[in-house]
Design a protein around this motif. Structure first.
Motif, mmCIF file in Angstrom:
data_model
loop_
_atom_site.group_PDB
_atom_site.id
_atom_site.type_symbol
_atom_site.label_atom_id
_atom_site.label_comp_id
_atom_site.label_asym_id
_atom_site.label_seq_id
_atom_site.Cartn_x
_atom_site.Cartn_y
_atom_site.Cartn_z
ATOM 1 N N ILE A 1 56.717 89.721 -30.452
ATOM 2 C CA ILE A 1 55.669 90.746 -30.473
ATOM 3 C C ILE A 1 56.278 92.118 -30.760
ATOM 4 O O ILE A 1 55.756 92.892 -31.569
ATOM 5 C CB ILE A 1 54.897 90.755 -29.138
ATOM 6 N N MET A 2 57.406 92.416 -30.110
ATOM 7 C CA MET A 2 58.037 93.712 -30.342
ATOM 8 C C MET A 2 58.553 93.817 -31.773
ATOM 9 O O MET A 2 58.496 94.880 -32.398
ATOM 10 C CB MET A 2 59.173 93.930 -29.346
ATOM 11 N N THR A 3 59.046 92.702 -32.328
ATOM 12 C CA THR A 3 59.501 92.700 -33.714
ATOM 13 C C THR A 3 58.346 92.993 -34.662
ATOM 14 O O THR A 3 58.506 93.745 -35.641
ATOM 15 C CB THR A 3 60.137 91.332 -34.063
ATOM 16 N N LEU A 4 57.180 92.402 -34.384
ATOM 17 C CA LEU A 4 55.996 92.691 -35.196
ATOM 18 C C LEU A 4 55.647 94.173 -35.116
ATOM 19 O O LEU A 4 55.323 94.803 -36.131
ATOM 20 C CB LEU A 4 54.804 91.864 -34.709
ATOM 21 N N LEU B 1 49.735 100.600 -32.239
ATOM 22 C CA LEU B 1 50.549 99.385 -32.242
ATOM 23 C C LEU B 1 50.856 98.847 -30.852
ATOM 24 O O LEU B 1 51.528 97.834 -30.721
ATOM 25 C CB LEU B 1 51.857 99.645 -33.000
ATOM 26 N N GLY B 2 50.380 99.542 -29.810
ATOM 27 C CA GLY B 2 50.542 99.006 -28.468
ATOM 28 C C GLY B 2 51.815 99.393 -27.754
ATOM 29 O O GLY B 2 52.162 98.783 -26.730
ATOM 30 N N PHE B 3 52.551 100.406 -28.249
ATOM 31 C CA PHE B 3 53.677 100.925 -27.481
ATOM 32 C C PHE B 3 53.125 101.656 -26.257
ATOM 33 O O PHE B 3 51.985 102.157 -26.282
ATOM 34 C CB PHE B 3 54.514 101.888 -28.330
ATOM 35 N N THR C 1 62.501 102.616 -28.894
ATOM 36 C CA THR C 1 62.572 101.263 -29.447
ATOM 37 C C THR C 1 63.086 101.273 -30.880
ATOM 38 O O THR C 1 63.946 100.471 -31.264
ATOM 39 C CB THR C 1 61.190 100.591 -29.392
ATOM 40 N N LEU C 2 62.565 102.177 -31.696
ATOM 41 C CA LEU C 2 63.034 102.259 -33.081
ATOM 42 C C LEU C 2 64.506 102.643 -33.151
ATOM 43 O O LEU C 2 65.267 102.112 -33.959
ATOM 44 C CB LEU C 2 62.192 103.265 -33.870
ATOM 45 N N LYS C 3 64.904 103.558 -32.303
ATOM 46 C CA LYS C 3 66.302 103.978 -32.295
ATOM 47 C C LYS C 3 67.207 102.817 -31.914
ATOM 48 O O LYS C 3 68.259 102.591 -32.521
ATOM 49 C CB LYS C 3 66.481 105.140 -31.304
#
Length: 324
Positions: A255-258, A281-283, A292-294
């Motif tokens: 899910i996090m990858t999506l 996106l549900g963050f 998360t992106l970092k």
């Protein structure tokens, strides 16, 4: 297909020597791979085979897609034979041995060779198949029981060929790397959309967890894992076991990858504020998306947007004025 009228403006356009197949791709013991280059690792070409009975068995160190425009034959991919007719779309990954034989004296193909980093900067050939299946634009290459080919009707083949020609035109006329990558992703989105329409029924038969994957992709903001499991008819324990075997990661990681994939796409293609993207996106919040992106992508939101030349349009989301 209306091949001649569709392709002639692009086929006849003068090409630079540095953009040819032999300049970009090298054959190392029947394994084709990209030569080192400063440009994006993508190569779109139009190929016309005359009086060529076959293409011998070989591997690619890249992902390859072919669209048959004219002629007939047979493709053999990892010992699975697939008929080649006009409108056949082939997906070949870097692990599969591939050969072709032709029954007609003339065969025309559109070909796209690319490294996965063209789709997402963090993707590389060393990653697991499960990771590739988590991204919509690479998933067709890595099905558990590979659906290597789909047959397109004339209208679908025509739409995809036109998008392919747009990429050919941008590539062969020396467009910027960003423009070539944008055209490549646009083409892939067309291809994956058509592929999904024609393999939906076979996907459900192919994998018991296919309904759950569809549910999670369609509800990435607020995924209901219990509902996803229920859609498969499997027990909870059996579902988690099958999910790990087929996807190669836990459900939460998938899910996090999506979310990360969608976030990158939205950052790259829209000027929406990060706060809006994070919420959509549900963050948990904007800072959660930043962290998360970092951590997962290795660069900050600001760096990612600067690299892609995106300017934030704060007016696009009324009432939102938070900074990126």
């Amino acid at each position: 297909m209306r091949t001649a009228s569709l392709l002639s403006p692009y086929v006849l356009y003068p090409k630079e020597r540095s953009l040819s197949w032999h300049e970009r791709i090298v054959d190392r013991d029947n394994t084709y791979e990209f030569t080192p280059s400063d440009g994006p690792a993508v190569l779109p070409i139009y190929n016309l085979y005359r009086n060529m009975p076959n293409i011998s068995a070989h591997h690619h160190r890249f992902l390859g897609i072919s669209l048959i425009l004219s002629g007939t034959g047979t493709a053999c991919i990892d010992k699975r034979e697939t008929p080649l007719t006009p409108g056949t779309l082939l997906f070949i990954n870097h692990l599969q041995e591939h050969a072709e034989s032709f029954r007609t004296r003339r065969v025309e193909k559109l070909i796209l060779a690319m490294l996965p980093s063209v789709i997402e900067s963090g993707l590389s050939l060393s990653m697991s198949n499960g990771m590739f299946r988590a991204f919509s634009l690479t998933e067709p290459f890595f099905r558990n029981k590979a659906v290597n080919a789909v047959a397109l009707d004339d209208n679908a083949a025509d739409r995809i060929a036109r998008s392919w020609c747009g990429l050919l035109h941008a590539y062969n006329t020396g467009a910027s790397d960003d423009a070539v990558i944008a055209h490549t992703r646009s083409l892939l989105e067309h291809i994956v959309s058509e592929h999904g329409r024609r393999t939906a029924a076979s996907s459900a038969k192919e994998s018991a967890i296919a309904p759950a994957l569809y549910h999670l992709r369609m509800n990435v903001r607020t995924p209901d894992v219990a509902a996803a499991i229920a859609s498969t008819g499997l027990s909870k324990s059996h579902f988690y076991k099958r999910f790990g075997e087929e996807i190669g990661m836990p459900v939460g990681k998938y899910i996090m990858t999506l979310r990360i994939s969608r976030a990158k796409s939205m950052l790259r293609s829209t000027s929406l504020p990060v706060s809006h993207i994070a919420s959509d996106l549900g963050f948990y919040d904007e800072s959660h998306m930043h962290r998360t992106l970092k951590r997962e992508a290795g660069e900050s939101v600001a760096a990612f947007r600067n690299k892609n030349g995106v300017q934030v349009d704060r007016k696009s989301v009324p009432g939102r004025s938070r900074r990126i």
